[in-house]
Design a protein around this motif. Structure first.
Motif, mmCIF file in Angstrom:
data_model
loop_
_atom_site.group_PDB
_atom_site.id
_atom_site.type_symbol
_atom_site.label_atom_id
_atom_site.label_comp_id
_atom_site.label_asym_id
_atom_site.label_seq_id
_atom_site.Cartn_x
_atom_site.Cartn_y
_atom_site.Cartn_z
ATOM 1 N N ALA A 33 -8.030 0.625 -1.177
ATOM 2 C CA ALA A 33 -7.431 -0.814 -0.307
ATOM 3 C C ALA A 33 -6.762 -1.937 -0.904
ATOM 4 N N VAL A 34 -5.350 -2.203 -0.798
ATOM 5 C CA VAL A 34 -4.788 -3.043 -1.553
ATOM 6 C C VAL A 34 -4.088 -4.603 -0.788
ATOM 7 N N THR A 35 -4.916 -5.143 -1.256
ATOM 8 C CA THR A 35 -5.288 -6.501 -0.374
ATOM 9 C C THR A 35 -3.800 -7.631 -1.196
ATOM 10 N N SER B 105 0.799 -1.091 0.015
ATOM 11 C CA SER B 105 0.008 -0.071 -0.071
ATOM 12 C C SER B 105 0.595 1.277 0.110
ATOM 13 N N LEU B 106 2.108 1.190 0.259
ATOM 14 C CA LEU B 106 2.925 1.925 -0.139
ATOM 15 C C LEU B 106 4.043 2.735 -0.923
ATOM 16 N N ALA B 107 3.546 1.802 -1.781
ATOM 17 C CA ALA B 107 4.522 0.930 -2.893
ATOM 18 C C ALA B 107 3.830 2.676 -4.293
ATOM 19 N N ARG B 108 4.121 3.285 -5.029
ATOM 20 C CA ARG B 108 3.790 3.902 -5.639
ATOM 21 C C ARG B 108 3.451 2.999 -7.058
ATOM 22 N N ALA C 169 6.419 -2.454 -8.349
ATOM 23 C CA ALA C 169 7.214 -1.987 -7.311
ATOM 24 C C ALA C 169 6.177 -3.356 -5.991
ATOM 25 N N ALA C 170 5.276 -2.339 -5.770
ATOM 26 C CA ALA C 170 3.992 -3.244 -5.219
ATOM 27 C C ALA C 170 4.143 -4.507 -4.926
ATOM 28 N N GLN C 171 3.883 -5.171 -6.131
ATOM 29 C CA GLN C 171 3.926 -6.459 -5.931
ATOM 30 C C GLN C 171 5.706 -7.467 -5.811
ATOM 31 N N PRO D 146 -5.578 -0.310 4.175
ATOM 32 C CA PRO D 146 -6.112 0.615 2.704
ATOM 33 C C PRO D 146 -4.675 1.727 2.343
ATOM 34 N N VAL D 147 -4.647 2.598 0.888
ATOM 35 C CA VAL D 147 -3.933 3.061 0.618
ATOM 36 C C VAL D 147 -3.972 4.888 0.912
ATOM 37 N N ASP D 148 -3.408 5.205 1.433
ATOM 38 C CA ASP D 148 -3.644 6.686 1.958
ATOM 39 C C ASP D 148 -5.002 7.462 0.703
ATOM 40 N N THR D 149 -5.492 8.210 0.828
ATOM 41 C CA THR D 149 -6.202 8.572 -0.106
ATOM 42 C C THR D 149 -5.666 9.910 -1.067
#
Length: 177
Positions: free
Chosen positions: A139-141, A91-94, A98-100, A170-173
């Motif tokens: 939100a990222v699952t 959830s912090l990745a851009r 990168a998130a994976q 949750p992802v920062d809105t």
């Protein structure tokens, strides 16, 4: 019924025979209220050893099952923790790639820190929420799957166990996309 016992008198060198009651006669000769406090029969000698021989394996099996169940619960908690770390890191990745990558690294490190050696580890991330416009909640699952050798849990034989856990973060809105 009674059984005879022989006694020899050393002074007169005569043998006298007396009778002692058998267990069944001995118990029935007492009033019912005193029977439960009376000494047990000689025929019951060795019964405690037989009871120990019969119950000891059952108690050991029960203890082993408790240990295996506790090990399995600990493995589930470790995979749950790895999934939570993977979801938070993703959830912090851009970007989605990168998130994976970050999620897989976080899950692997958490499982290693928990001393859970999986034969195969997989971390998948649903990154569609990273594309949401700013101001919209998303939100990222992350789903972490661990294939575990049953010998690690104390079970000598069996197929590999698959433990899976999914966690959303949750992802920062208001972050920049």
């Amino acid at each position: 019924m009674t059984r005879p016992t022989a006694r020899t008198n050393p002074i007169t060198t005569t043998t006298t025979t007396t009778t002692t009651p058998r267990c069944s006669d001995h118990w029935s000769a007492r009033p019912r209220r005193f029977r439960r406090w009376a000494a047990p029969c000689r025929r019951e000698a060795g019964i405690a050893a037989i009871e120990v021989v019969v119950t000891f394996p059952a108690i050991m099996l029960l203890g082993w099952l408790v240990l295996v169940g506790a090990s399995y619960a600990l493995a589930q908690q470790s995979v749950q923790s790895a999934a939570a770390d993977a979801a938070r890191t993703a959830s912090l990745a851009r970007t989605a790639p990168a998130a994976q990558t970050d999620a897989y690294t976080a899950a692997s490190m958490t499982l290693a820190n928990q001393d859970l050696r999986c034969t195969a580890t997989d971390a998948t991330v649903d990154t569609t929420a990273l594309m949401a416009p700013p101001g919209q909640p998303a939100a990222v699952t992350a789903t972490v799957t661990c294939r575990l050798d049953p010998a690690r849990l104390g079970v000598p034989v069996g197929p590999p166990l698959t433990i899976q856990s999914s966690v959303s973060s949750p992802v920062d809105t208001w972050r920049s996309r």
